[in-house]
Design a protein around this motif. Structure first.
Motif, PDB file in Angstrom:
ATOM      1  N   GLN A  19       0.829  -1.209   0.000  1.00 42.08           N
ATOM      2  CA  GLN A  19       0.000   0.000   0.000  1.00 42.08           C
ATOM      3  C   GLN A  19       0.864   1.261   0.000  1.00 42.08           C
ATOM      4  N   ARG A  20       1.979   1.223   0.728  1.00 42.95           N
ATOM      5  CA  ARG A  20       2.898   2.363   0.748  1.00 42.95           C
ATOM      6  C   ARG A  20       3.478   2.591  -0.646  1.00 42.95           C
ATOM      7  N   GLU A  32       6.864  10.374   8.417  1.00 43.26           N
ATOM      8  CA  GLU A  32       6.491  11.770   8.659  1.00 43.26           C
ATOM      9  C   GLU A  32       4.976  11.934   8.734  1.00 43.26           C
ATOM     10  N   LEU A  33       4.245  11.244   7.853  1.00 47.33           N
ATOM     11  CA  LEU A  33       2.785  11.358   7.844  1.00 47.33           C
ATOM     12  C   LEU A  33       2.136  10.788   9.105  1.00 47.33           C
ATOM     13  N   THR A  34       2.779   9.781   9.681  1.00 48.17           N
ATOM     14  CA  THR A  34       2.180   9.093  10.829  1.00 48.17           C
ATOM     15  C   THR A  34       2.809   9.466  12.164  1.00 48.17           C
ATOM     16  N   SER A  35       3.897  10.243  12.136  1.00 46.06           N
ATOM     17  CA  SER A  35       4.658  10.585  13.351  1.00 46.06           C
ATOM     18  C   SER A  35       5.236   9.341  14.014  1.00 46.06           C
ATOM     19  N   LEU A  36       5.542   8.327  13.201  1.00 43.76           N
ATOM     20  CA  LEU A  36       6.186   7.115  13.697  1.00 43.76           C
ATOM     21  C   LEU A  36       7.617   7.105  13.172  1.00 43.76           C
ATOM     22  N   SER A  37       8.481   6.337  13.803  1.00 41.06           N
ATOM     23  CA  SER A  37       9.875   6.319  13.372  1.00 41.06           C
ATOM     24  C   SER A  37      10.088   5.384  12.184  1.00 41.06           C
ATOM     25  N   ASN A  38      11.116   5.703  11.394  1.00 41.76           N
ATOM     26  CA  ASN A  38      11.495   4.839  10.269  1.00 41.76           C
ATOM     27  C   ASN A  38      11.767   3.410  10.721  1.00 41.76           C
ATOM     28  N   VAL A  55      -1.662   2.547  16.029  1.00 43.86           N
ATOM     29  CA  VAL A  55      -0.724   2.630  14.913  1.00 43.86           C
ATOM     30  C   VAL A  55      -1.411   2.222  13.607  1.00 43.86           C
ATOM     31  N   LEU A  56      -2.234   1.169  13.651  1.00 46.61           N
ATOM     32  CA  LEU A  56      -2.972   0.763  12.458  1.00 46.61           C
ATOM     33  C   LEU A  56      -3.891   1.881  11.980  1.00 46.61           C
ATOM     34  N   LYS A  57      -4.488   2.598  12.901  1.00 40.50           N
ATOM     35  CA  LYS A  57      -5.370   3.717  12.548  1.00 40.50           C
ATOM     36  C   LYS A  57      -4.567   4.833  11.877  1.00 40.50           C
ATOM     37  N   LEU A  58      -3.381   5.138  12.414  1.00 33.71           N
ATOM     38  CA  LEU A  58      -2.513   6.143  11.798  1.00 33.71           C
ATOM     39  C   LEU A  58      -2.117   5.724  10.376  1.00 33.71           C
ATOM     40  N   LEU A  59      -1.755   4.455  10.234  1.00 33.03           N
ATOM     41  CA  LEU A  59      -1.358   3.943   8.921  1.00 33.03           C
ATOM     42  C   LEU A  59      -2.523   3.965   7.934  1.00 33.03           C
ATOM     43  N   SER A  60      -3.722   3.618   8.410  1.00 33.00           N
ATOM     44  CA  SER A  60      -4.875   3.606   7.511  1.00 33.00           C
ATOM     45  C   SER A  60      -5.143   4.998   6.958  1.00 33.00           C
ATOM     46  N   GLY A  61      -5.007   6.011   7.793  1.00 31.60           N
ATOM     47  CA  GLY A  61      -5.214   7.382   7.329  1.00 31.60           C
ATOM     48  C   GLY A  61      -4.157   7.816   6.330  1.00 31.60           C
ATOM     49  N   ALA A  62      -2.905   7.498   6.616  1.00 30.42           N
ATOM     50  CA  ALA A  62      -1.802   7.904   5.742  1.00 30.42           C
ATOM     51  C   ALA A  62      -1.817   7.160   4.408  1.00 30.42           C
ATOM     52  N   LEU A  63      -2.274   5.915   4.424  1.00 28.90           N
ATOM     53  CA  LEU A  63      -2.261   5.087   3.212  1.00 28.90           C
ATOM     54  C   LEU A  63      -3.593   5.092   2.468  1.00 28.90           C
TER      55      LEU A  63
END
Length: 128
Positions: A19-20, A32-38, A55-63
């Motif tokens: 998806q990314r 950067e979009l999720t405020s999570l580390s590389n 974290v899944l919720k953050l990823l769903s929004g960014a992706l």
């Protein structure tokens, strides 16, 4: 004894990676979009870490993927449940399967093949 969740983490990581890539995002851009580390995102994509629901919720929004799809990929939601599943026509029968989730779960396909199939599918269903 092998970890029973390892295959689920691997499938989720592969799905997030595809998806990314479909979104044309680098790992750094997603971070950067999720405020999570590389490193944390890399561990998720490689199936080394099971992300939390937050974290899944953050990823769903960014992706731009539904949270339900990611929860199902993570094994936290029954993929056969009707919650959040699209209907062909209200009242016309059982819910349709989530095509993108099915492609992501198909183990006979490489990540690149999955990404290509999902891209073609999305191009066909987008409104003109």
């Amino acid at each position: 004894m092998p970890d029973p969740w390892a295959a689920q983490r691997d499938a989720l990581g592969a799905y997030i990676r595809s998806q990314r890539k479909l979104a044309n995002l680098s790992l750094r851009q997603l971070a950067e979009l999720t405020s999570l580390s590389n490193p944390y995102l890399s561990q998720i994509e490689r199936g080394l870490h099971q992300p939390s629901v937050r974290v899944l919720k953050l990823l769903s929004g960014a992706l731009n993927v539904s949270a339900e799809t990611l929860l199902a990929e993570a094994g936290l939601l029954d993929p056969d449940s009707s919650a959040g599943a699209p209907q062909a026509d209200p009242g016309s029968g059982p819910p349709l399967p989530d095509v993108e989730a099915a492609i992501g779960a198909e183990q006979r396909l490489s990540d690149d093949q999955k990404a290509a199939l999902i891209a073609v599918y999305q191009s066909m269903i987008r409104p003109a």
